[in-house]
Design a protein around this motif. Structure first.
Motif, PDB file in Angstrom:
ATOM      1  N   VAL A   2      11.970 -10.762  32.493  1.00  0.00           N
ATOM      2  CA  VAL A   2      11.217 -10.751  33.747  1.00  0.00           C
ATOM      3  C   VAL A   2      11.419  -9.434  34.486  1.00  0.00           C
ATOM      4  O   VAL A   2      10.465  -8.838  35.003  1.00  0.00           O
ATOM      5  CB  VAL A   2      11.616 -11.952  34.626  1.00  0.00           C
ATOM      6  CG1 VAL A   2      11.002 -11.836  36.013  1.00  0.00           C
ATOM      7  CG2 VAL A   2      11.203 -13.267  33.961  1.00  0.00           C
ATOM      8  N   LEU A   3      12.659  -8.969  34.521  1.00  0.00           N
ATOM      9  CA  LEU A   3      12.943  -7.711  35.207  1.00  0.00           C
ATOM     10  C   LEU A   3      12.226  -6.539  34.532  1.00  0.00           C
ATOM     11  O   LEU A   3      11.677  -5.657  35.213  1.00  0.00           O
ATOM     12  CB  LEU A   3      14.450  -7.458  35.234  1.00  0.00           C
ATOM     13  CG  LEU A   3      14.910  -6.172  35.927  1.00  0.00           C
ATOM     14  CD1 LEU A   3      14.446  -6.152  37.382  1.00  0.00           C
ATOM     15  CD2 LEU A   3      16.426  -6.034  35.835  1.00  0.00           C
ATOM     16  N   ALA A   4      12.199  -6.529  33.200  1.00  0.00           N
ATOM     17  CA  ALA A   4      11.558  -5.435  32.467  1.00  0.00           C
ATOM     18  C   ALA A   4      10.086  -5.320  32.835  1.00  0.00           C
ATOM     19  O   ALA A   4       9.586  -4.224  33.153  1.00  0.00           O
ATOM     20  CB  ALA A   4      11.711  -5.645  30.965  1.00  0.00           C
ATOM     21  N   PHE A   5       9.375  -6.433  32.800  1.00  0.00           N
ATOM     22  CA  PHE A   5       7.938  -6.363  33.061  1.00  0.00           C
ATOM     23  C   PHE A   5       7.639  -6.206  34.547  1.00  0.00           C
ATOM     24  O   PHE A   5       6.613  -5.615  34.917  1.00  0.00           O
ATOM     25  CB  PHE A   5       7.238  -7.569  32.451  1.00  0.00           C
ATOM     26  CG  PHE A   5       7.132  -7.466  30.949  1.00  0.00           C
ATOM     27  CD1 PHE A   5       6.172  -6.654  30.372  1.00  0.00           C
ATOM     28  CD2 PHE A   5       8.017  -8.133  30.129  1.00  0.00           C
ATOM     29  CE1 PHE A   5       6.076  -6.525  28.993  1.00  0.00           C
ATOM     30  CE2 PHE A   5       7.944  -8.009  28.747  1.00  0.00           C
ATOM     31  CZ  PHE A   5       6.974  -7.199  28.179  1.00  0.00           C
ATOM     32  N   ALA A   6       8.530  -6.708  35.402  1.00  0.00           N
ATOM     33  CA  ALA A   6       8.359  -6.464  36.837  1.00  0.00           C
ATOM     34  C   ALA A   6       8.495  -4.971  37.148  1.00  0.00           C
ATOM     35  O   ALA A   6       7.726  -4.410  37.941  1.00  0.00           O
ATOM     36  CB  ALA A   6       9.375  -7.276  37.637  1.00  0.00           C
ATOM     37  N   LEU A   7       9.467  -4.317  36.520  1.00  0.00           N
ATOM     38  CA  LEU A   7       9.644  -2.879  36.731  1.00  0.00           C
ATOM     39  C   LEU A   7       8.462  -2.090  36.172  1.00  0.00           C
ATOM     40  O   LEU A   7       8.029  -1.093  36.776  1.00  0.00           O
ATOM     41  CB  LEU A   7      10.946  -2.412  36.073  1.00  0.00           C
ATOM     42  CG  LEU A   7      12.239  -2.867  36.758  1.00  0.00           C
ATOM     43  CD1 LEU A   7      13.446  -2.443  35.930  1.00  0.00           C
ATOM     44  CD2 LEU A   7      12.337  -2.326  38.175  1.00  0.00           C
TER      45      LEU A   7
END
Length: 415
Positions: free
Chosen positions: A375-380
């Motif tokens: 989730v963090l990867a695609f949010a960034l």
């Protein structure tokens, strides 16, 4: 080394404002944003808020469907609509037509979460419209330009849509055996698309980025590889597990041979390249894992899907949605620290997700850590690329994109 991790942006005075016309200019703009947004949201729902999944598709069925057709296939369609413009000189979809395609995707995602038969019917109709329109648009551009080497591309996109329809029909009928068969068919259709695209673009990208690097395109081996993958799909459809396993193994071995010939050591200092190499290696490994399972190896049913889908497709995707977006936006082909962080987070998410498949006490913790990293990867990624994707190219004034099928588009530096 620090220079490799920076991306030089124009000053604030040079930055054009957001424009609907720019946003709907080429397929990668809305569909990269949509697919990456849904990658983050769907996994967050599945792992951290499963109680919100109240639609007709059951929890794990919804998760499998949304990861393959809601996320991975969406990115693939966005890439192919954009690459199709370069391959043919004709922009397959732009403006309002591209907006309608994106709207059908949004309606499907929302409707699958709403309880009731009516919402499910709306979702199915919207999603089938999405794949059909994408295949027809690609077909018109490719056939219209007589680009014979690409005639199979719209067929593969249509195959994804047909596999999706059969998957949804099996889910409606409550037939888990056929449901898994159709999921595997869709997974392998997507694998064929990934093999085709990666074999074309990875050598091209590498030779452009590394001075003096000369690597083979492997056209002939690529044809054998695609034939083997196609025969594997056919074997699965008629129930010939051993034949399907053999052909999957052949496709996976050819991918590893290709990868070794692409001189991976030469790209180890170029993040935009090594991420693609890692994804292609994982895809090859996933094909071999699938072959082993079909041959009778005692593996959890989830192993092939997660090695191919999470370690293979998703790692390739995070590389492609950065490299191709930068190229088509007229940006310098360099990563910054945030982009490299995204790469590391997706690789970590893949490794942790595979760890979660092992029967250990760490499985539950690994699953949650994988989801958080994902989730963090695609949010960034969205935070970094959203402002770029809703604005015109830096050189837009000098290179406008024409309407589809009437005027040839400007040839961008990526295929």
């Amino acid at each position: 080394m620090a220079d490799l991790l920076q991306i030089q942006e124009p000053g604030a005075a040079q930055m054009p404002g957001p424009q609907w016309k720019a946003f709907l200019e080429l397929g990668f703009r809305p569909l990269y944003l949509a697919g990456c947004f849904w990658a983050a949201v769907s996994v967050a729902l599945w792992v951290f808020a499963p109680g919100l999944l109240r639609g007709q598709l059951a929890g794990v069925v919804w998760h499998a469907h949304e990861m393959l057709w809601g996320f991975i296939a969406t990115i693939a369609v966005g890439f192919l609509l954009t690459a199709g413009a370069n391959w043919t000189g004709i922009n397959p979809l732009t403006g309002k037509a591209l907006g309608v395609l994106g709207a059908s995707w949004v309606v499907a995602r929302v409707a699958y979460l709403v309880p009731g038969n009516t919402a499910f019917g709306v979702a199915v109709a919207s999603e089938l419209l999405f794949f059909t329109c994408a295949a027809v648009a690609l077909g018109r551009a490719i056939v219209g330009a007589r680009s014979q080497r690409n005639y199979g591309v719209p067929v593969l996109v249509l195959g994804l849509g047909v596999a999706n329809a059969l998957f949804l029909w099996s889910a409606w009928q409550g037939d888990p055996v056929r449901l898994m068969q159709h999921f595997n068919t869709g997974l392998l259709c997507m694998a064929v698309i990934a093999l085709l695209v990666a074999r074309r673009v990875i050598p091209f990208f590498a030779m452009r980025a590394v001075p003096g690097l000369a690597i083979p395109m492997h056209t002939r081996s690529g044809h054998w590889q695609l034939a083997a993958a196609g025969l594997a799909i056919g074997g699965g459809l008629v129930g010939w597990a051993q034949a399907s396993a053999l052909f999957l193994g052949v496709a996976g071995v050819i991918a590893l041979v290709q990868l070794s010939a692409w001189k991976p050591a030469a790209v180890r200092r170029v993040p935009l390249l090594w991420i693609l190499y890692v994804g292609y290696a994982a895809l090859a490994a996933g094909l071999l894992v699938a072959a082993a399972q079909l041959s009778g190896a005692v593996l959890r049913a989830a192993w092939p899907a997660h090695v191919i889908g999470v370690a293979g497709f998703s790692v390739l995707i995070i590389g492609m949605v950065t490299r191709t977006a930068l190229g088509h936006l007229g940006r310098p082909l360099r990563t910054d620290r945030l982009m490299v962080c995204c790469y590391g987070l997706v690789i970590a998410a893949a490794a942790l997700r595979l760890l979660a498949l092992l029967p250990t006490e760490l499985a539950w913790s690994a699953l949650h850590a994988s989801a958080g990293s994902w989730v963090l990867a695609f949010a960034l990624y969205l935070w970094r690329f959203f402002p770029m994707l809703i604005r015109p190219r830096i050189d837009a004034a000098a290179a406008p994109i024409p309407k589809p099928a009437k005027i040839k588009v400007r040839q961008h530096p990526t295929p």
